[in-house]
Design a protein around this motif. Structure first.
Motif, mmCIF file in Angstrom:
data_model
loop_
_atom_site.group_PDB
_atom_site.id
_atom_site.type_symbol
_atom_site.label_atom_id
_atom_site.label_comp_id
_atom_site.label_asym_id
_atom_site.label_seq_id
_atom_site.Cartn_x
_atom_site.Cartn_y
_atom_site.Cartn_z
ATOM 1 N N LYS A 206 0.838 -1.205 0.000
ATOM 2 C CA LYS A 206 0.000 0.000 0.000
ATOM 3 C C LYS A 206 0.873 1.256 0.000
ATOM 4 N N ILE A 209 2.332 1.601 -3.498
ATOM 5 C CA ILE A 209 1.280 2.005 -4.436
ATOM 6 C C ILE A 209 0.940 3.486 -4.255
ATOM 7 N N TYR A 415 3.749 -0.260 -10.968
ATOM 8 C CA TYR A 415 2.522 0.120 -10.250
ATOM 9 C C TYR A 415 1.410 -0.899 -10.499
ATOM 10 N N ASN A 416 1.225 -1.290 -11.765
ATOM 11 C CA ASN A 416 0.176 -2.258 -12.090
ATOM 12 C C ASN A 416 0.459 -3.623 -11.466
ATOM 13 N N LEU A 419 -0.379 -3.434 -7.765
ATOM 14 C CA LEU A 419 -1.831 -3.513 -7.554
ATOM 15 C C LEU A 419 -2.321 -4.956 -7.640
ATOM 16 N N GLU A 423 -3.876 -7.344 -4.660
ATOM 17 C CA GLU A 423 -5.160 -8.030 -4.816
ATOM 18 C C GLU A 423 -5.048 -9.505 -4.431
#
Length: 476
Positions: A206, A209, A415-416, A419, A423
């Motif tokens: 987190k 990100i 970044y992707n 993420l 998840e």
């Protein structure tokens, strides 16, 4: 990918200069150059130890092409991990091309974009995120982007990811081991410790990100739109910020018909200032197009400077307050700085009235429309207040992480992947809370490990590498 041949490219920018550097890498690099080089010392280049420098001539048959300095690097102690030669020659374009063409005739292949760094990655000299940081370092244009690229190239980001991945991998191995003893109902992975690890991974992910918002604007530069009515001094302010006559300044209203953009570093952070056409009602078609583009630029900007003319505000204050409110309502998420220009042309008592009027507007509009902290008085022509404006712009950038040398994510690919990893980690946590069996937990853990591996390069394919290194310059 062809990685077993010998490649050559110009490592310095193309064009004439004092010197140029030609880089050769591959199994035959030293042997090929040795056959074309005559050292002043009479030594044979292929017999020389690594990390040595030699003066001599590059020859084509009996013809001397240039007097050069040749650097010798034996693999794996080189940038690429292969035998590498760097030829420092005079910076004539003719000399550069003659030497490169000679090397190609003798068995080298012209390198593709980023191929030297690609070989460094494939040979284990750096991981993928470090390789990408090389390109960021080359393109860095201010202190902040340079600092971030240096930290990532030295492994700051990848070290953090590797530690998390290794700890997760250790637990994954224990859970996989449990599956081998499923009939005996044995638990090798302590679930409480695993929950603590998952929680810690979530916090780190987190944080990384969240840092992307800061990193992206630092890397790309922060766009700032300068807006206002015609003849309030927008072009004069742009020139004052850039410290050069970049925009045409005239007493004729509507001089700027199109947007003018330029970059400057403030406090080590890159800003891109956009001088826009003055906002007003007009029958001029060309000026109207410029005003339309002004609103497009406002939507693209990170920060908006609404510039007012102090003398005009004295006469039409209520009109300008309505315009400010319209901009704020149309773009509610954008920081808005109210800058009152030409204060050298009015009295202090007028300044006090303007300050009170603009500050009072805050009470009758949405919170944050304008306040004392976002109100600045300047004289763009005299340069007064411009430095205060620059410091205020820095306040809109979260430089705390940068000052503390924390890891900041600037790469959208990273970044992707972060993420996606978060998840999957969230799914692992949900599985632990629901007391799911090890085989179901293992599925989500493997997916999280996959996304970690995409960042550092444990997981790659030719298409991914092609997309990354195609953005490099030739010779790097």
């Amino acid at each position: 990918m062809r990685i077993n041949d010998t490649i050559v490219a110009l490592a310095t920018p193309s064009g004439a200069g004092a010197i140029a550097v030609i880089r050769v890498s591959g199994p035959q690099a030293i042997e090929i150059v040795s056959g074309l080089f005559r050292a002043k010392s009479k030594k044979i280049l292929s017999d020389q130890p690594t990390h040595t420098l030699h003066l001599g001539n590059i020859i084509d048959g009996e013809r001397i092409l240039d007097e050069v300095l040749v650097s010798v690097f034996h693999g794996p102690r080189s940038y690429t991990g292969e035998n590498t030669i760097e030829i420092s020659c005079h910076g004539s374009r003719y000399i550069q091309q003659e030497i490169i063409q000679l090397l190609v005739r003798k068995g080298c292949r012209s390198a593709e974009a980023g191929e030297f760094t690609l070989r460094a990655f494939l040979n284990g000299k750096m991981d993928l995120s470090q390789a990408e940081a090389v390109a960021d370092l080359i393109s860095s244009e201010n202190q902040a982007s340079h600092q971030i690229a240096m930290q990532q190239m030295r492994g700051g980001f990848s070290d953090e990811i590797q530690r998390l991945r290794q700890e997760l991998l250790n637990f994954a191995s224990l859970i996989e081991l449990e599956l081998d003893f499923a009939e005996e109902d044995v638990e090798f992975a302590n679930r409480d410790q695993f929950r603590d690890l998952v929680s810690r991974i979530q916090q780190v992910l987190k944080r990384l990100i969240d840092s992307f918002a800061t990193g992206n604007v630092i890397k790309q530069g922060i766009p700032v739109a300068i807006i206002g009515e015609p003849n309030v001094g927008k072009s004069t302010l742009l020139n004052a910020l850039l410290n050069e006559e970049r925009a045409i300044v005239s007493d004729i209203a509507g001089t700027t018909r199109d947007t003018i953009e330029d970059d400057i570093a403030i406090g080590g952070i890159g800003f891109r200032f956009i001088d826009t056409a003055g906002i007003r009602e007009t029958q001029d078609v060309i000026e109207g197009l410029g005003i339309k583009k002004t609103f497009e630029k406002i939507s693209q900007a990170q920060v908006v400077i609404f510039l007012l003319n102090a003398e005009m505000f004295k006469v039409q204050g209520s009109k300008f307050k309505v315009e400010i409110e319209k901009i704020k309502n149309q773009f509610p998420q954008k920081p808005l700085l109210i800058v009152v220009n030409k204060v050298d042309q009015i009295l202090q008592e007028d300044l006090d009235i303007i300050t009170a009027s603009l500050t009072a507007a805050e009470a009758s509009t949405a919170p944050g429309v304008v306040g004392q902290s976002n109100l600045i008085f300047i004289s763009a022509k005299e340069g007064a207040g411009v430095e205060e404006l620059q410091m205020k712009l820095l306040d809109f950038v979260n430089t705390g992480e940068l000052r503390n040398n924390n890891t900041i994510v600037t790469n959208s690919r990273h970044y992707n992947s972060l993420l996606s990893a978060l998840e999957e980690i969230n799914k692992v946590q949900d599985g632990l809370n629901a007391n799911l069996s090890g085989d179901l937990l293992a599925i989500d853990i493997r997916e999280a490990l996959y996304h970690f591996g995409l960042i550092t390069g444990e997981v790659t394919n030719d298409e991914l590498l092609g997309n990354i290194f195609a953005n490099f310059c030739i010779g790097k």
